[in-house]
Scaffold this active site. Structure first.
Site, short mmCIF file in Angstrom:
data_model
loop_
_atom_site.label_atom_id
_atom_site.label_comp_id
_atom_site.label_asym_id
_atom_site.label_seq_id
_atom_site.Cartn_x
_atom_site.Cartn_y
_atom_site.Cartn_z
N GLY A 250 81.25 34.27 -32.19
CA GLY A 250 80.83 32.89 -32.44
C GLY A 250 81.53 32.36 -33.68
O GLY A 250 80.90 32.26 -34.75
N GLU B 80 91.23 41.43 -34.47
CA GLU B 80 91.39 40.77 -33.17
C GLU B 80 92.88 40.69 -32.82
O GLU B 80 93.29 40.98 -31.70
CB GLU B 80 90.79 39.35 -33.22
C1 LIG Z 1 91.39 32.54 -24.15
C2 LIG Z 1 90.66 32.08 -25.38
C3 LIG Z 1 89.55 32.77 -25.79
C4 LIG Z 1 88.85 32.33 -26.93
N1 LIG Z 1 87.71 33.01 -27.27
C5 LIG Z 1 87.02 32.61 -28.34
C6 LIG Z 1 85.82 33.29 -28.70
O1 LIG Z 1 85.37 34.22 -28.02
N2 LIG Z 1 85.16 32.88 -29.81
C7 LIG Z 1 85.61 31.86 -30.59
O2 LIG Z 1 84.99 31.58 -31.60
N3 LIG Z 1 86.73 31.16 -30.26
C8 LIG Z 1 87.44 31.51 -29.15
N4 LIG Z 1 88.57 30.83 -28.79
C9 LIG Z 1 88.95 29.64 -29.54
C10 LIG Z 1 90.22 29.80 -30.34
O3 LIG Z 1 90.00 30.59 -31.47
C11 LIG Z 1 90.71 28.39 -30.69
O4 LIG Z 1 91.01 27.74 -29.48
C12 LIG Z 1 91.94 28.42 -31.57
O5 LIG Z 1 91.62 28.92 -32.82
C13 LIG Z 1 92.55 27.01 -31.70
O6 LIG Z 1 91.58 26.10 -32.11
P1 LIG Z 1 91.35 24.74 -31.30
O7 LIG Z 1 91.23 25.05 -29.85
O8 LIG Z 1 90.23 24.01 -31.94
O9 LIG Z 1 92.70 23.93 -31.46
P2 LIG Z 1 93.12 23.04 -32.71
O10 LIG Z 1 92.79 23.76 -33.95
O11 LIG Z 1 92.58 21.68 -32.51
O12 LIG Z 1 94.69 23.03 -32.55
C14 LIG Z 1 95.35 22.14 -31.64
C15 LIG Z 1 96.85 22.35 -31.79
O13 LIG Z 1 97.26 22.02 -33.13
C16 LIG Z 1 97.97 23.13 -33.69
N5 LIG Z 1 97.62 23.23 -35.12
C17 LIG Z 1 96.37 23.14 -35.64
N6 LIG Z 1 96.43 23.32 -36.98
C18 LIG Z 1 97.72 23.53 -37.29
C19 LIG Z 1 98.42 23.79 -38.50
N7 LIG Z 1 97.77 23.85 -39.67
N8 LIG Z 1 99.76 23.97 -38.45
C20 LIG Z 1 100.43 23.92 -37.28
N9 LIG Z 1 99.81 23.67 -36.08
C21 LIG Z 1 98.49 23.49 -36.09
C22 LIG Z 1 97.49 24.35 -32.95
O14 LIG Z 1 98.45 25.37 -32.97
C23 LIG Z 1 97.29 23.80 -31.55
O15 LIG Z 1 98.52 23.78 -30.86
C24 LIG Z 1 89.28 31.22 -27.67
C25 LIG Z 1 90.41 30.51 -27.24
C26 LIG Z 1 91.09 30.93 -26.11
C27 LIG Z 1 92.28 30.13 -25.65
#
Ligand SMILES: Cc1cc2nc3c(=O)[nH]c(=O)nc-3n(C[C@H](O)[C@H](O)[C@H](O)COP(=O)(O)OP(=O)(O)OC[C@H]3O[C@@H](n4cnc5c(N)ncnc54)[C@H](O)[C@@H]3O)c2cc1C
Length: 399
Positions: free
Chosen positions: A131, A248
């Site tokens: 989480g 992880e």
């Molecule tokens: C298969 C899968 C399993 C997952 N499982 C879990 C889970 O069990 N528990 C959990 O807590 N989360 C989980 N996640 C969530 C995952 O950790 C997030 O999706 C990830 O950290 C990206 O965050 P976001 O989706 O909010 O994208 P955002 O943070 O909104 O990013 C959107 C885009 O902007 C880019 N970006 C953002 N900030 C920057 C920066 N500073 N510099 C350059 N580029 C940037 C990112 O690379 C991305 O392309 C999972 C995700 C996936 C795909």
């Protein structure tokens, strides 16, 4: 014969006698076994392999025997891993608790917490979910807002998490919560262990384009969490979160190792669809496939080198961001090349006109894409590598 050679012989003999032949193949989609209170075995050999590895204490080979681990040294563990690879043994179970939370508990939990949480993990009895992410707190994870308010003998948790893999099937969650809303964002965060069966917890699956719904949104409505479930110091959870994320990434740098098709199947698969390249772009695809295979060989050699460095006592922990980045990008490239070669056959989707393999490749491509986001996106890994490994000046606003 050295002690290690003797151990290798012992491991080889044991694996040959105990790993069912049917489980010495890469794991097809849908046959992964998730440890937990409700394990779904699809055939008997899976249960046999699960039970035998558990009874050998090899779910957690390097953890101390005191907590139910196998007590192996890192050298012995490398031998076990290499012998499992040699025989192509499938992992007996997948368990986020063991990969990510367990090492953090070993390093930071109290003795009582270790006794409570580690033993069931080593027996594969508890399914854990992560989480961490929240709406508006993914890459910028330190912006989490789910709150845990000190109520004397317990914390009262309110808020929500998103993208929680298998939140609806998990027994427990390790969660990042905000315990001091007034502190700067990286401070005031704590790591809390939360029973998913507690009153006020609701896990709602999110439908995905891949047709599966492994993701959940998890809502907390006045959830009471005993204070003894706080790991480490209050408001010091960011340090633990960073550590956990490296575990992880380390686990993710090995994903795909046992999955089909491998990089080494690429050329023959492409050949099935394009026996004779008809134009320059098709010929270029073969070049790209050769490059991808060479890069995979280089990656495997790097994994071996890191293994040797770790055995020699070097701390390679920080490098896991590089390994996760390279491995997940290489897996994605592999499936993109296959899709290019398959042409319209890559459109197969639960349709009898397409073979099972074609449909599986299509799904695996979508999955490989998601792995470049999970555990911190590739862009975020590049930021981490720049900051923590190359020690470049800080780029404000990255995690
Ligand atoms: C298969 C899968 C399993 C997952 N499982 C879990 C889970 O069990 N528990 C959990 O807590 N989360 C989980 N996640 C969530 C995952 O950790 C997030 O999706 C990830 O950290 C990206 O965050 P976001 O989706 O909010 O994208 P955002 O943070 O909104 O990013 C959107 C885009 O902007 C880019 N970006 C953002 N900030 C920057 C920066 N500073 N510099 C350059 N580029 C940037 C990112 O690379 C991305 O392309 C999972 C995700 C996936 C795909």
């Amino acid at each position: 014969m050295s002690d290690l050679d003797g151990f290798r012989q012992e491991v080889r003999t044991w694996l040959e006698a105990n790993c069912p032949i049917s489980l010495r193949t890469p794991t097809p989609d849908g046959e992964l076994i998730w440890g937990g209170s409700d394990v779904n075995f699809t055939f008997d050999d899976q249960r046999l392999w699960f039970d035998r590895m558990r009874d050998k204490n090899w779910f957690c080979p390097t953890w101390s025997t005191e907590y139910g681990g196998g007590g192996l040294s890192s050298k012995e563990n490398s031998v076990l891993e290499s012998e499992m690879r040699r025989l192509k043994c499938r992992p007996p179970q997948i368990n986020l608790g063991i990969w990510m939370l367990g090492p953090v508990l070993l390093a930071h939990a109290s003795e009582r917490q270790k006794q409570q949480f580690l033993q069931p993990m080593t027996r594969g009895e508890v399914r854990w979910c992560q989480g961490f992410s929240e709406p508006n707190a993914g890459s910028d994870l330190a912006s989490i807002r789910t709150s845990a308010v000190d109520m004397g003998d317990h914390y009262l948790v309110n808020g929500s998490k998103i993208w929680t893999s298998y939140g609806d099937k998990s027994d427990w969650m390790y969660a990042l919560v905000r315990t001091d809303p007034k502190a700067p964002k990286h401070q005031g965060i704590s790591l809390l262990l939360l029973d998913m069966h507690s009153e006020g917890v609701k896990a709602a699956p999110i439908d995905l384009i891949s047709g599966k719904s492994s993701f959940c949104e998890v809502f907390f409505d006045n959830v009471r969490v005993p204070k003894e479930n706080l790991i480490g110091e209050i408001n010091d959870g960011w340090k633990l979160a960073k550590e956990l994320l490296q575990h992880e990434r380390s686990a993710m740098s090995k994903f795909g190792e046992f999955q089909l098709p491998t990089h080494f199947d690429l050329m023959s698969l492409i050949n099935d669809y394009m026996p004779e390249p008809r134009c320059k772009s098709e010929a270029a695809l073969f070049d790209k496939a050769v490059t991808a295979e060479m890069e995979e060989r280089a990656y495997n050699l790097t994994v071996q080198r890191l293994g040797h460095e770790m055995q020699a006592g070097q701390n390679c922990f920080a490098l896991m961001s590089i390994m996760k980045l390279v491995h997940t990008e290489q897996e994605k490239t592999k499936f993109e090349l296959l899709l290019d070669a398959m042409g319209y056959r890559a459109l197969g989707w639960e349709d009898n006109n397409f073979t099972e393999q074609e449909q599986a490749i299509n799904r695996s491509w979508l999955n490989s894409f998601s792995q470049t986001i999970a555990g911190g996106s590739s862009e975020v890994q590049l930021n981490v590598i720049a900051k923590r490994i190359l020690q470049l000046p800080e780029n404000k606003g990255t995690s």
